[in-house]
Each structure stands twice: as structure tokens, then as C-alpha cells.
Design a protein around this motif. Structure first.
Motif, PDB file in Angstrom:
ATOM      1  N   ILE A   1       2.620 -49.183  23.687  1.00 29.18           N
ATOM      2  CA  ILE A   1       2.208 -47.898  23.372  1.00 29.18           C
ATOM      3  C   ILE A   1       1.360 -46.956  24.275  1.00 29.18           C
ATOM      4  O   ILE A   1       0.347 -47.727  24.684  1.00 29.18           O
ATOM      5  CB  ILE A   1       1.299 -47.890  21.939  1.00 29.18           C
TER       6      ILE A   1
ATOM      7  N   ILE B   1      -2.710 -43.109  14.401  1.00 30.31           N
ATOM      8  CA  ILE B   1      -1.419 -43.542  14.257  1.00 30.31           C
ATOM      9  C   ILE B   1      -1.118 -44.711  15.309  1.00 30.31           C
ATOM     10  O   ILE B   1      -0.504 -45.605  14.715  1.00 30.31           O
ATOM     11  CB  ILE B   1      -0.453 -42.013  14.554  1.00 30.31           C
ATOM     12  N   SER B   2      -1.529 -44.537  16.448  1.00 28.04           N
ATOM     13  CA  SER B   2      -1.165 -45.727  17.274  1.00 28.04           C
ATOM     14  C   SER B   2      -1.832 -46.845  16.928  1.00 28.04           C
ATOM     15  O   SER B   2      -1.061 -48.004  17.110  1.00 28.04           O
ATOM     16  CB  SER B   2      -1.652 -45.249  18.825  1.00 28.04           C
TER      17      SER B   2
ATOM     18  N   ILE C   1       6.598 -46.370  23.116  1.00 25.49           N
ATOM     19  CA  ILE C   1       6.125 -45.451  22.010  1.00 25.49           C
ATOM     20  C   ILE C   1       5.093 -44.409  23.016  1.00 25.49           C
ATOM     21  O   ILE C   1       4.196 -44.756  23.498  1.00 25.49           O
ATOM     22  CB  ILE C   1       5.375 -45.723  20.812  1.00 25.49           C
ATOM     23  N   TYR C   2       5.628 -43.285  23.053  1.00 27.43           N
ATOM     24  CA  TYR C   2       4.368 -42.220  23.803  1.00 27.43           C
ATOM     25  C   TYR C   2       3.735 -41.350  22.838  1.00 27.43           C
ATOM     26  O   TYR C   2       4.294 -40.483  21.740  1.00 27.43           O
ATOM     27  CB  TYR C   2       5.368 -41.041  24.664  1.00 27.43           C
ATOM     28  N   ASN C   3       2.387 -41.619  22.723  1.00 25.12           N
ATOM     29  CA  ASN C   3       1.678 -41.029  21.612  1.00 25.12           C
ATOM     30  C   ASN C   3       0.467 -39.987  22.301  1.00 25.12           C
ATOM     31  O   ASN C   3      -0.308 -39.797  21.645  1.00 25.12           O
ATOM     32  CB  ASN C   3       0.998 -42.081  20.744  1.00 25.12           C
TER      33      ASN C   3
ATOM     34  N   SER D   1      -1.049 -36.993  24.220  1.00 30.56           N
ATOM     35  CA  SER D   1      -1.136 -35.589  24.242  1.00 30.56           C
ATOM     36  C   SER D   1      -2.462 -34.851  24.708  1.00 30.56           C
ATOM     37  O   SER D   1      -3.573 -35.560  24.484  1.00 30.56           O
ATOM     38  CB  SER D   1      -0.725 -34.962  22.803  1.00 30.56           C
TER      39      SER D   1
ATOM     40  N   THR E   1       0.844 -34.065  27.623  1.00 32.52           N
ATOM     41  CA  THR E   1       1.870 -33.913  26.688  1.00 32.52           C
ATOM     42  C   THR E   1       3.043 -34.181  27.336  1.00 32.52           C
ATOM     43  O   THR E   1       3.826 -34.912  26.593  1.00 32.52           O
ATOM     44  CB  THR E   1       1.534 -32.776  25.862  1.00 32.52           C
TER      45      THR E   1
ATOM     46  N   THR F   1       6.124 -38.964  19.899  1.00 35.80           N
ATOM     47  CA  THR F   1       5.401 -38.321  18.986  1.00 35.80           C
ATOM     48  C   THR F   1       5.040 -36.804  19.314  1.00 35.80           C
ATOM     49  O   THR F   1       4.602 -36.490  20.204  1.00 35.80           O
ATOM     50  CB  THR F   1       3.585 -38.973  18.844  1.00 35.80           C
TER      51      THR F   1
ATOM     52  N   LYS G   1       4.179 -29.684  23.760  1.00 37.65           N
ATOM     53  CA  LYS G   1       5.003 -30.109  22.554  1.00 37.65           C
ATOM     54  C   LYS G   1       6.306 -29.590  22.699  1.00 37.65           C
ATOM     55  O   LYS G   1       7.424 -30.436  22.327  1.00 37.65           O
ATOM     56  CB  LYS G   1       4.464 -29.913  21.276  1.00 37.65           C
TER      57      LYS G   1
ATOM     58  N   ALA H   1       3.013 -44.833  10.537  1.00 38.79           N
ATOM     59  CA  ALA H   1       3.595 -45.880  11.328  1.00 38.79           C
ATOM     60  C   ALA H   1       4.662 -46.405  10.774  1.00 38.79           C
ATOM     61  O   ALA H   1       5.666 -47.027  11.547  1.00 38.79           O
ATOM     62  CB  ALA H   1       2.400 -46.876  11.560  1.00 38.79           C
TER      63      ALA H   1
ATOM     64  N   TYR I   1       7.945 -44.761  11.763  1.00 41.18           N
ATOM     65  CA  TYR I   1       8.408 -45.330  13.233  1.00 41.18           C
ATOM     66  C   TYR I   1       9.142 -46.736  12.994  1.00 41.18           C
ATOM     67  O   TYR I   1      10.124 -47.109  13.427  1.00 41.18           O
ATOM     68  CB  TYR I   1       7.191 -45.595  14.046  1.00 41.18           C
TER      69      TYR I   1
END
Length: 233
Positions: A11, A18-19, A83-85, A87, A109, A135, A154, A206, A209
Motif C-alpha cells: 500500500i 482507508i489504508s 494499492i495506490y492511496n 494524493s 496524486t 484510489t 484525480k 476496504a 477492495y
């Protein structure tokens, strides 16, 4: 529901919310987990809880992302789920917002996501398997006044996801873009008493995902949008 067919996850942009929920659920499903953030001090408790590896990395720095993946390779094996979270957010009117701040926000981002997807693809392509989850946000579908920097990043992230899915999907790599369409609940941001369930639960996000990771190859989702049931759209 079938088990998740992957053994390790990375991650990028890890923290609370979320992460953190993702780290707990992935570890609970039996995956080895690595967490990357600019500063890993804030991840100590989460890493202790989940047994995760923590690595400090600047998401917008090509050398830092390369070293991140090399570290994960050496300690956990090449990540099968990425997972890219991360930003960058910056608010301000178009006439007054700081250009350098905008550049940095878009780099985190969007450019950071490209760097991460590139490193992930290099590891997943030889085995024709893996999953890359990005994300997104409402801002990737429509820009709001005073939030041009976030929307620019985004929108670019969504374009990257579309290109990656079309290129990598036929080669066995599941790419999905998750639109988090609303605020995420936290201790600092609880639901107002008069509007229960008006924010998204990080555990609920989550779980979505993990459901993506369980999908069979003949029924992959590319884009998934999540919002509270009380929200109009």
C-alpha cells in the motif's frame, strides 16, 4: 466467496483511514503486507498490529519508488497486489493558488501513481498475474471550484487507470479504479447526529477492495464507485 489468490500486498500512501483498514483486512486474509509513506513514524502501531513491513518513500520521486519496490522484493517478495492511496490536496482560487503547490499536488496524486504502476507492472508481467488498485475520488469525475489541483491529479489518475487496464488486463493483471465518492468517516470527522451514515466507513471501503481481489478473471470490475446510501448523485 473464494480466497484472495495473492500472497503479498503493498500500500503506497499508507496512513489512517482507508489504508489502515486495508492493511488490517489484507493481513487478516493471510497476505504479507508492506506499508509505504513519506514518514513511517505514524505507522508504528498499525505495523505492530498487522505485522506489516514499513518503508519510507516519497511517492513522487522515481528513485524512491524504485528503492521501495526493491526493499519489498527483498523482504516480502515482489508484491502481487499494489494499492495506490496517495494524493495531494491544495485548495485555493485559480487566481491566487500557489503554482508550486499545484505542481507538487499533481505529482503526488498522478505522477506518483504512474511510477508505482510502472514498477508493479514490471514485476507482474512475467508471471501474467497480479492486481493494481488505484484510489480515485469524486474529483476525478468532476472538478469543483477552489479545488483545481486535486481535480487535475484525480482526472490524470483515472486516465492512467484506463490505459493500464486496457494494456495490462489482457496480460493477466487486474487494474481497478475505485471512486471514493464522499467523505470518509474518522474520529475527527464523525457523522453529524442529524445525518447518520452520511460518510463512508473506511472498513466498508476496504471490504470493497478485497471483493475486487476475489473476482474471477472472466468478470473483472474496472471502475467501482462507492458512496453512502443516503447520498444523492
Amino acid at each position: 466467496m473464494p480466497d484472495i489468490p495473492y500472497a503479498s500486498a503493498l500500500i503506497v500512501g499508507a496512513g489512517a483511514g482507508i489504508s489502515a483498514s486495508l492493511a488490517r483486512k489484507l493481513a487478516g486474509a493471510g497476505l504479507r503486507v508492506a506499508l509505504a509513506a513519506r514518514s513511517t513514524d505514524k505507522l508504528a502501531a498499525l505495523a505492530a498490529e498487522t505485522g506489516a513491513l514499513t518503508v519510507a518513500a516519497d511517492a513522487a520521486d522515481p528513485d524512491a519508488i524504485r528503492r521501495l519496490f526493491e526493499t519489498v522484493d527483498a523482504q516480502l517478495g515482489a508484491p502481487e497486489v499494489v494499492i495506490y492511496n496517495a494524493s495531494g490536496r491544495l485548495r485555493g482560487s485559480l487566481a491566487d493558488v500557489d503554482p508550486e503547490g499545484v505542481r507538487k499536488a499533481v505529482e503526488v496524486t498522478a505522477f506518483g501513481a504512474f511510477l508505482t504502476v510502472q514498477q508493479a507492472a514490471r514485476r507482474m508481467l512475467p508471471g501474467s498475474r497480479g492486481a493494481i488498485l488505484l484510489t480515485g475520488a469524486t474529483a476525478g469525475l468532476k472538478g469543483y471550484a477552489g479545488s483545481a489541483a486535486f481535480a487535475m491529479g484525480k482526472f490524470a489518475l483515472r486516465g492512467l487507470a484506463q490505459s493500464a487496464a486496457r494494456e495490462l488486463g489482457p496480460k493477466g493483471i487486474h487494474v481497478a479504479h475505485v471512486v471514493v465518492d464522499g467523505g470518509v468517516r474518522s474520529a475527527a470527522r464523525p457523522d453529524p447526529a442529524e445525518r447518520p451514515d452520511s460518510t463512508l466507513s473506511p472498513d466498508g471501503v476496504a471490504q470493497a477492495y478485497l471483493d475486487l481481489l476475489r473476482q474471477p478473471g472472466d468478470a473483472w470490475t474496472f471502475e467501482l464507485d462507492l458512496r453512502p446510501w443516503v447520498e444523492t448523485f
